[in-house]
Design a protein around this motif. Structure first.
Motif, mmCIF file in Angstrom:
data_model
loop_
_atom_site.group_PDB
_atom_site.id
_atom_site.type_symbol
_atom_site.label_atom_id
_atom_site.label_comp_id
_atom_site.label_asym_id
_atom_site.label_seq_id
_atom_site.Cartn_x
_atom_site.Cartn_y
_atom_site.Cartn_z
ATOM 1 N N PRO A 340 69.676 -105.350 -78.273
ATOM 2 C CA PRO A 340 69.241 -106.016 -76.628
ATOM 3 C C PRO A 340 67.782 -106.219 -76.910
ATOM 4 O O PRO A 340 66.838 -106.249 -77.642
ATOM 5 N N GLU A 341 66.850 -106.909 -75.668
ATOM 6 C CA GLU A 341 65.574 -107.788 -75.957
ATOM 7 C C GLU A 341 65.119 -106.640 -75.453
ATOM 8 O O GLU A 341 63.509 -105.544 -76.141
ATOM 9 N N ASP A 342 65.063 -105.961 -74.032
ATOM 10 C CA ASP A 342 64.336 -104.825 -73.710
ATOM 11 C C ASP A 342 65.428 -103.169 -73.944
ATOM 12 O O ASP A 342 66.011 -102.876 -73.802
ATOM 13 N N VAL A 343 64.777 -102.720 -75.196
ATOM 14 C CA VAL A 343 64.699 -101.163 -76.085
ATOM 15 C C VAL A 343 64.750 -100.371 -75.107
ATOM 16 O O VAL A 343 64.981 -99.426 -75.096
ATOM 17 N N VAL A 344 63.633 -99.950 -74.420
ATOM 18 C CA VAL A 344 63.411 -99.442 -73.554
ATOM 19 C C VAL A 344 63.971 -98.838 -72.657
ATOM 20 O O VAL A 344 64.968 -97.957 -72.151
ATOM 21 N N THR A 345 64.780 -100.247 -71.575
ATOM 22 C CA THR A 345 65.870 -99.756 -70.746
ATOM 23 C C THR A 345 67.098 -99.772 -71.210
ATOM 24 O O THR A 345 68.075 -98.444 -71.321
ATOM 25 N N PHE A 346 67.650 -99.940 -72.431
ATOM 26 C CA PHE A 346 68.657 -100.338 -73.224
ATOM 27 C C PHE A 346 68.897 -98.370 -73.289
ATOM 28 O O PHE A 346 70.230 -97.715 -73.579
ATOM 29 N N ALA A 347 67.233 -97.424 -74.555
ATOM 30 C CA ALA A 347 67.936 -96.031 -74.232
ATOM 31 C C ALA A 347 67.737 -95.534 -73.001
ATOM 32 O O ALA A 347 68.104 -94.389 -72.835
ATOM 33 N N ALA A 348 66.832 -96.245 -71.880
ATOM 34 C CA ALA A 348 67.223 -95.411 -70.708
ATOM 35 C C ALA A 348 68.659 -94.902 -69.978
ATOM 36 O O ALA A 348 69.112 -94.209 -69.828
ATOM 37 N N GLU A 349 69.027 -96.442 -70.470
ATOM 38 C CA GLU A 349 70.663 -96.066 -69.574
ATOM 39 C C GLU A 349 71.683 -95.346 -70.661
ATOM 40 O O GLU A 349 72.640 -94.607 -70.298
ATOM 41 N N TYR A 350 71.372 -95.181 -72.036
ATOM 42 C CA TYR A 350 72.274 -94.478 -73.138
ATOM 43 C C TYR A 350 71.816 -92.942 -72.197
ATOM 44 O O TYR A 350 72.611 -92.584 -72.655
ATOM 45 N N PHE A 351 70.806 -93.369 -72.767
ATOM 46 C CA PHE A 351 70.014 -91.077 -71.871
ATOM 47 C C PHE A 351 70.576 -90.801 -70.822
ATOM 48 O O PHE A 351 70.547 -90.062 -70.454
ATOM 49 N N GLY A 352 70.723 -91.576 -69.510
ATOM 50 C CA GLY A 352 70.875 -90.857 -68.550
ATOM 51 C C GLY A 352 71.835 -90.610 -68.118
ATOM 52 O O GLY A 352 72.112 -89.962 -66.995
ATOM 53 N N PRO A 353 73.523 -90.995 -68.258
ATOM 54 C CA PRO A 353 74.460 -90.226 -68.258
ATOM 55 C C PRO A 353 73.915 -88.639 -68.423
ATOM 56 O O PRO A 353 74.488 -87.654 -68.377
ATOM 57 N N PHE A 354 73.118 -88.433 -69.345
ATOM 58 C CA PHE A 354 73.003 -87.108 -69.614
ATOM 59 C C PHE A 354 72.185 -86.280 -69.033
ATOM 60 O O PHE A 354 72.472 -84.827 -69.002
ATOM 61 N N ALA A 355 71.356 -87.329 -68.016
ATOM 62 C CA ALA A 355 70.984 -86.212 -66.702
ATOM 63 C C ALA A 355 71.839 -85.647 -65.407
ATOM 64 O O ALA A 355 72.735 -86.700 -65.071
ATOM 65 N N ALA A 356 71.213 -84.296 -65.123
ATOM 66 C CA ALA A 356 72.611 -83.485 -64.559
ATOM 67 C C ALA A 356 72.312 -84.063 -63.306
ATOM 68 O O ALA A 356 73.349 -83.948 -62.305
ATOM 69 N N ARG A 357 71.649 -84.832 -62.402
ATOM 70 C CA ARG A 357 71.036 -84.411 -61.249
ATOM 71 C C ARG A 357 71.876 -85.910 -61.108
ATOM 72 O O ARG A 357 71.637 -86.560 -59.914
ATOM 73 N N CYS A 358 72.154 -87.382 -62.042
ATOM 74 C CA CYS A 358 72.259 -88.698 -61.816
ATOM 75 C C CYS A 358 73.519 -88.853 -61.440
ATOM 76 O O CYS A 358 74.664 -88.106 -62.796
ATOM 77 N N PRO A 359 74.314 -89.767 -60.944
ATOM 78 C CA PRO A 359 75.934 -89.369 -61.270
ATOM 79 C C PRO A 359 75.672 -90.582 -61.768
ATOM 80 O O PRO A 359 75.067 -91.414 -62.653
ATOM 81 N N PRO A 360 77.646 -90.488 -62.315
ATOM 82 C CA PRO A 360 77.738 -91.249 -63.517
ATOM 83 C C PRO A 360 77.770 -93.185 -63.098
ATOM 84 O O PRO A 360 77.880 -93.571 -62.011
ATOM 85 N N THR A 361 76.980 -93.506 -64.427
ATOM 86 C CA THR A 361 77.083 -95.189 -64.112
ATOM 87 C C THR A 361 77.585 -95.473 -65.458
ATOM 88 O O THR A 361 77.439 -94.983 -66.340
ATOM 89 N N PRO A 362 77.923 -97.009 -64.995
ATOM 90 C CA PRO A 362 78.293 -97.835 -66.388
ATOM 91 C C PRO A 362 77.892 -97.704 -67.529
ATOM 92 O O PRO A 362 76.478 -97.924 -67.668
ATOM 93 N N ALA A 363 78.103 -96.836 -68.681
ATOM 94 C CA ALA A 363 77.270 -97.178 -69.757
ATOM 95 C C ALA A 363 76.826 -98.733 -70.408
ATOM 96 O O ALA A 363 77.061 -99.346 -70.464
ATOM 97 N N LEU A 364 75.419 -98.599 -70.528
ATOM 98 C CA LEU A 364 74.268 -99.829 -70.764
ATOM 99 C C LEU A 364 75.142 -101.289 -70.593
ATOM 100 O O LEU A 364 75.837 -102.270 -71.165
ATOM 101 N N ARG A 365 74.869 -100.977 -69.355
ATOM 102 C CA ARG A 365 75.084 -101.313 -68.167
ATOM 103 C C ARG A 365 74.054 -103.195 -68.902
ATOM 104 O O ARG A 365 74.374 -104.179 -68.484
ATOM 105 N N SER A 366 73.181 -102.842 -69.478
ATOM 106 C CA SER A 366 72.157 -104.247 -69.157
ATOM 107 C C SER A 366 72.229 -104.523 -70.969
ATOM 108 O O SER A 366 71.166 -105.557 -70.823
ATOM 109 N N SER A 367 73.248 -104.372 -71.517
ATOM 110 C CA SER A 367 73.367 -105.353 -72.612
ATOM 111 C C SER A 367 74.724 -106.796 -72.900
ATOM 112 O O SER A 367 74.699 -106.747 -73.245
ATOM 113 N N HIS A 368 74.934 -105.970 -71.037
ATOM 114 C CA HIS A 368 76.210 -107.722 -70.748
ATOM 115 C C HIS A 368 75.290 -108.235 -70.180
ATOM 116 O O HIS A 368 74.363 -108.063 -69.360
ATOM 117 N N ARG A 369 75.448 -109.391 -69.932
ATOM 118 C CA ARG A 369 75.063 -110.815 -68.931
ATOM 119 C C ARG A 369 75.633 -110.035 -67.561
ATOM 120 O O ARG A 369 76.291 -109.704 -67.493
#
Length: 387
Positions: A340-369
């Motif tokens: 991905p061009e935005d590595v920081v956002t990609f990392a946030a989306e990758y590790f986001g599901p590990f957060a206990a307070r956040c609801p599950p989201t589709p993984a790696l959405r920013s890597s898709h168009r």
């Protein structure tokens, strides 16, 4: 120090009741007060030393010995408070016309040469009526208290005189005089037209003056020395003036003392070790140099030790937590696959599901168009990577 010196006596416990008989009291002039105000502690400390002179008769016969010591001391006032001071001790013992005589002086002075406490004693062993004089000067609050006693045979006379402290500004006690002479010798000058205050033989305030009599070369043992001659005169208002001449070496040592009108004198027989002013060297200036720690063996050794300590610590941690290494390997694998061009956002989306307070989201959405059917409104309160 004249032949009328004083010695240690007990402090007067009762409050003084007497006062000077005549008013107004004499005053020191501005030249004298300015000279005392010019004294510096560093200068006075150069004048701390002991010296000894021989007392000789007019015929050159030895009559006794005079010793003078000036040094740093401690003084305890009436309230028990200790403070730094200048300590002066002078002592002489000899013969006058084959009669034993002696005197001693013990003084505590401030760094402005003001009297804090002074004790003196003088005696002459006359065959019929031995004479003994004692005196004490003591600063008490805003007063200078003089206590005197004279004993002739069995008859004793005592008296107390009180001087307001404001009236003794510029006062030169016998102890102060010994230090002041050293200052004049060191400076090679006498204050011009200065009129100080002193006590006459009756314990009354009067003027005291100093006069420079020039320089002279004298013989001291096998050596010749140039001395600065100073004459001190105590101008008693009721008696005749009393003068004493002091022959002073450049560092303040007393080479000779003559009391005008008195037989004999005091003189040194051996040249003392001359004191010189300490030369203060300028502070060294150290140029600021860049620190190349790799060239410093000690710093390099500490660096390598710390580096090895951290490496072993990290290795130990990863050995105990293999899931950390697997997690990082998995993340790097996905990162390289998606690129991905935005590595920081990609990392946030990758590790986001590990957060206990956040609801599950589709993984790696920013890597898709971006989807053309994506809603334009964003949900409020969502976690990072949820839209």
């Amino acid at each position: 120090m004249s032949s009328r010196a004083y010695s240690i006596v007990h402090k007067a416990k009762d409050p003084p009741t007497a006062s000077p008989e005549h008013l107004p009291l004499p005053e020191a002039n501005a030249e004298a007060i300015d000279f005392l105000s010019s004294l510096k502690r560093e200068e006075l400390q150069m004048l701390f030393f002991s010296e000894t002179l021989d007392m000789i008769s007019e015929a050159g016969e030895p009559q006794g010995e005079l010793s003078i010591e000036v040094k740093r001391g401690k003084h305890k006032d009436e309230s028990g408070v200790m403070s730094d001071c200048i300590f002066v001790h002078a002592f002489s013992r000899g013969f006058l016309d084959k009669m034993l005589c002696g005197n001693s002086l013990l003084g505590y002075l401030s760094w402005r040469l003001e009297v804090r406490e002074l004790h003196g004693h003088e005696f002459i062993k006359f065959p019929i009526l031995p004479l003994e004089r004692k005196a004490t000067l003591l600063k008490q609050d805003d007063q200078l208290v003089l206590t005197r006693s004279i004993k002739e045979g069995e008859a004793v006379k005592t008296g107390v005189i009180v001087f307001p402290w404001s009236s003794v500004k510029g006062f030169i006690s016998k102890a102060t005089n010994l230090v002041l002479l050293r200052v004049m010798a060191w400076r090679r000058m006498v204050p011009s037209n200065a009129r100080f205050l002193a006590l006459d033989t009756e314990g009354k305030l009067c003027h005291s003056t100093y006069q420079a009599l020039g320089f002279q070369t004298i013989q001291v043992g096998r050596q010749q020395a140039e001395v600065f001659i100073v004459e001190q005169t105590v101008h008693s208002e009721e008696g005749i003036p009393m003068s004493c001449q002091y022959y002073l070496l450049p560092d303040g040592h007393l080479a000779k003392r003559i009391q005008v009108g008195s037989p004999g004198c005091c003189i040194i027989t051996k040249m003392p070790v001359m004191r010189e002013e300490d030369e203060i060297e300028p502070r060294p200036v150290f140029e600021k140099k860049p620190l190349v720690w790799e060239e410093d063996l000690e710093l390099l050794s500490k660096f390598l030790e710390r580096k090895e300590e951290l490496r072993l610590g990290h290795t130990s941690y990863l050995r105990k937590h293999p899931e950390a290494q697997a997690l990082m390997s998995d993340f790097l694998l996905f990162l390289l696959l998606r690129q991905p061009e935005d590595v920081v956002t990609f990392a946030a989306e990758y590790f986001g599901p590990f957060a206990a307070r956040c609801p599950p989201t589709p993984a790696l959405r920013s890597s898709h168009r971006p989807s053309p059917f994506r809603s334009l409104e964003r949900g409020r309160g969502s976690c990072p990577g949820a839209d």
